[in-house]
Enzyme design. Structure first.
Site, PDB file in Angstrom:
ATOM      1  N   SER A 100       0.809  -1.209   0.000  1.00  0.00           N
ATOM      2  CA  SER A 100       0.000   0.000   0.000  1.00  0.00           C
ATOM      3  C   SER A 100       0.854   1.277   0.000  1.00  0.00           C
ATOM      4  CB  SER A 100      -0.953  -0.045   1.201  1.00  0.00           C
ATOM      5  OG  SER A 100      -1.894   0.985   1.172  1.00  0.00           O
ATOM      6  N   ASP A 239      -2.315   6.116  -3.470  1.00  0.00           N
ATOM      7  CA  ASP A 239      -1.186   5.463  -2.816  1.00  0.00           C
ATOM      8  C   ASP A 239      -0.701   4.318  -3.708  1.00  0.00           C
ATOM      9  OD1 ASP A 239      -3.373   3.781  -2.412  1.00  0.00           O
ATOM     10  OD2 ASP A 239      -2.700   3.111  -0.452  1.00  0.00           O
ATOM     11  N   ASP A 241      -1.055   1.119  -3.993  1.00  0.00           N
ATOM     12  CA  ASP A 241      -1.972   0.117  -4.568  1.00  0.00           C
ATOM     13  C   ASP A 241      -3.324   0.708  -4.927  1.00  0.00           C
ATOM     14  OD1 ASP A 241      -2.895   0.442  -1.952  1.00  0.00           O
ATOM     15  OD2 ASP A 241      -3.488  -1.654  -1.748  1.00  0.00           O
ATOM     16  N   ASP A 243      -5.854   2.061  -3.320  1.00  0.00           N
ATOM     17  CA  ASP A 243      -7.108   1.875  -2.593  1.00  0.00           C
ATOM     18  C   ASP A 243      -7.441   3.097  -1.733  1.00  0.00           C
ATOM     19  OD1 ASP A 243      -5.246   1.551  -0.569  1.00  0.00           O
ATOM     20  OD2 ASP A 243      -6.037  -0.367   0.155  1.00  0.00           O
TER      21      ASP A 243
END
Length: 447
Positions: A100, A239, A241, A243
């Site tokens: 992340s 960010d 990833d 999400d």
């Protein structure tokens, strides 16, 4: 022994904490538990751009195929895409390799079930038990060994889904995208270009050496400068990833997750689409969000810190929007996890439909100053703070002083010997003094 799974899968420094051997074992055990021992389970893998991603994906894939799974490789793609595509393709499970927003050297592995939801604790415990006990699992041979298929349509299918979540194009908007050199770089530039926006890109290609470095939702300074310097309408920072999302208004000011939830919650209510007239937030959300929503007749439900707890509350009671100040925002009518691209689209749609500037829209909420101080305590005592009469008395005294225009939040760290002291109120100098005094008292009493 410490629990293997944290609040968002298994994370650590790649090749030190999260080794190829552990990735292999997670693949074997995860496939076995999540697919209910089916003979040829089908499992989707997606990842971000980290350098260690190839290593861990190879090991994870070996574990999955060793128990007979068919692996569909989606390549570098956002975490929420894996949640959505697992449902769309009617697969048995999905797996994401990503840490992340964390620094380059970290990586992680998290699973989604067949319905696109992150795993509850009890399922993670089953996976962990198999690994810890070195349980015997099926070891197929010959034609029963698993295989890998490279997905040719994952990116396009996800982009088309994202387009379906809004009711307009974005022609006339000048948008800056900060893709953090991560997973959103394979989707967001194409998405916003195809919707007609005038797009300026930063960190817009996958680069495992630069992911989250001076960019992205935790480091939006460069994005702020680009937006202010180019006359853009809005900036979006994802960010690693994708999400979570942090926005930047036309003046270069940050619009965090709390402000986005305030804007979107009020907008959904005005259209009759805010389920049960409620927004779900965590205890760390700014008190200004509570005030803004209540002024607009919207109820607030609070959970523990962590988007998984927000999601659990939303699913349990049928709420449509919830999230965190950090930009993890869940639009449950569209996806089963936080989705930075959907959040960006909702903000852009609001700009188009209202004809207003983002600074005006985000002005529905006024953030109160927050001070966060870590009190260092003995690890075995960090959960005992409310058992101490002096600490409890001091907290009550501080909250009475603020007369309903502030609050005190005490939270033990999940991983470190710390008690986190957060004080929120109108007067920055006053709350700093309060926080320091309370943290000092906690250190004195719990050491």
């Amino acid at each position: 022994m410490a629990r293997l799974f944290g609040t968002d899968g298994v994370r650590g420094i790649a090749n030190k904490d999260l080794t190829p051997q552990l990735a292999f074992e997670l693949g074997r055990a995860g496939a076995y538990v999540l697919t209910e021992c089916s003979r040829r389970p089908k499992i989707l893998i997606g990842r971000d751009s980290r350098v260690s991603g190839d290593m861990l994906q190879s090991a994870l894939t070996a574990g999955l195929t060793s128990v007979g799974a068919e692996v569909i490789d989606a390549g570098i793609i956002p975490t929420p895409a894996v949640a959505y595509l697992t449902r769309l393709y009617k697969l048995d499970a999905g797996v994401v390799i990503s840490a992340s927003h964390n620094p380059v050297e970290y990586n992680g592995i998290k699973f989604f079930n067949k319905d696109g939801y992150k795993l509850p604790d009890e399922v993670e415990d089953k996976i962990e038990k198999i690994i810890n006990e070195n349980s015997d699992l099926p070891t197929p041979t010959g034609l029963d060994v698993g295989n890998v298929i490279e997905s040719k349509s994952a990116q396009r299918d996800y982009i088309e889904f994202l387009k379906s979540t809004i009711n307009c194009d974005l022609k006339g908007l000048k948008i800056v995208l900060d893709c953090a050199y991560g997973a959103s770089s394979t989707v967001a530039p194409i998405l916003f270009h195809e919707l007609g926006a005038d797009v300026i890109l930063y960190g817009s290609h996958p680069n495992g050496e630069k992911i989250n470095v001076k960019c992205g939702s935790t480091n939006p300074k460069v994005l702020q400068e680009i937006v202010a310097g180019t006359g853009a309408d809005v900036g979006f920072a994802f960010d690693g990833d994708a999400d979570r999302l942090i926005a930047v208004d036309e003046k270069g000011n940050i619009v965090d997750g709390d402000h986005i939830m305030a804007m979107c919650g009020i907008h959904l209510k005005s259209r009759g689409k805010l389920n049960k007239n409620t927004v779900v937030v965590t205890v760390m959300s700014n008190i200004g969000l509570d005030i803004a929503l209540k002024q607009n007749g919207i109820d607030v439900v609070k959970t523990k810190v962590g988007d998984r707890y927000v999601l659990e509350e939303m699913v349990r009671n049928g709420y449509s929007i919830g999230g965190e100040q950090s930009g993890h925002i869940i639009f449950l009518d569209h996806n089963t996890t936080g989705d930075g691209e959907i959040t960006a689209l909702k903000v852009a749609e609001l700009l188009v439909s209202s004809g207003k500037k983002l600074s005006e829209l985000s002005g529905v909420m006024v953030s109160y100053p927050q001070v966060l101080i870590n009190a260092k305590v003995k690890n075995e005592l960090k959960h005992k703070y409310m058992d101490d009469e002096d600490i409890a008395r001091e907290i009550n005294k501080l909250e009475k002083e603020m007369q309903g225009e502030g609050r005190v939040l005490i939270r033990p760290s999940g991983t470190e010997p710390l008690v986190r002291v957060m004080v929120e109120g109108k007067d920055q100098e006053k709350i700093e003094s309060m926080a320091k005094e309370l943290a000092s008292l906690i250190e004195k009493k719990l050491n």
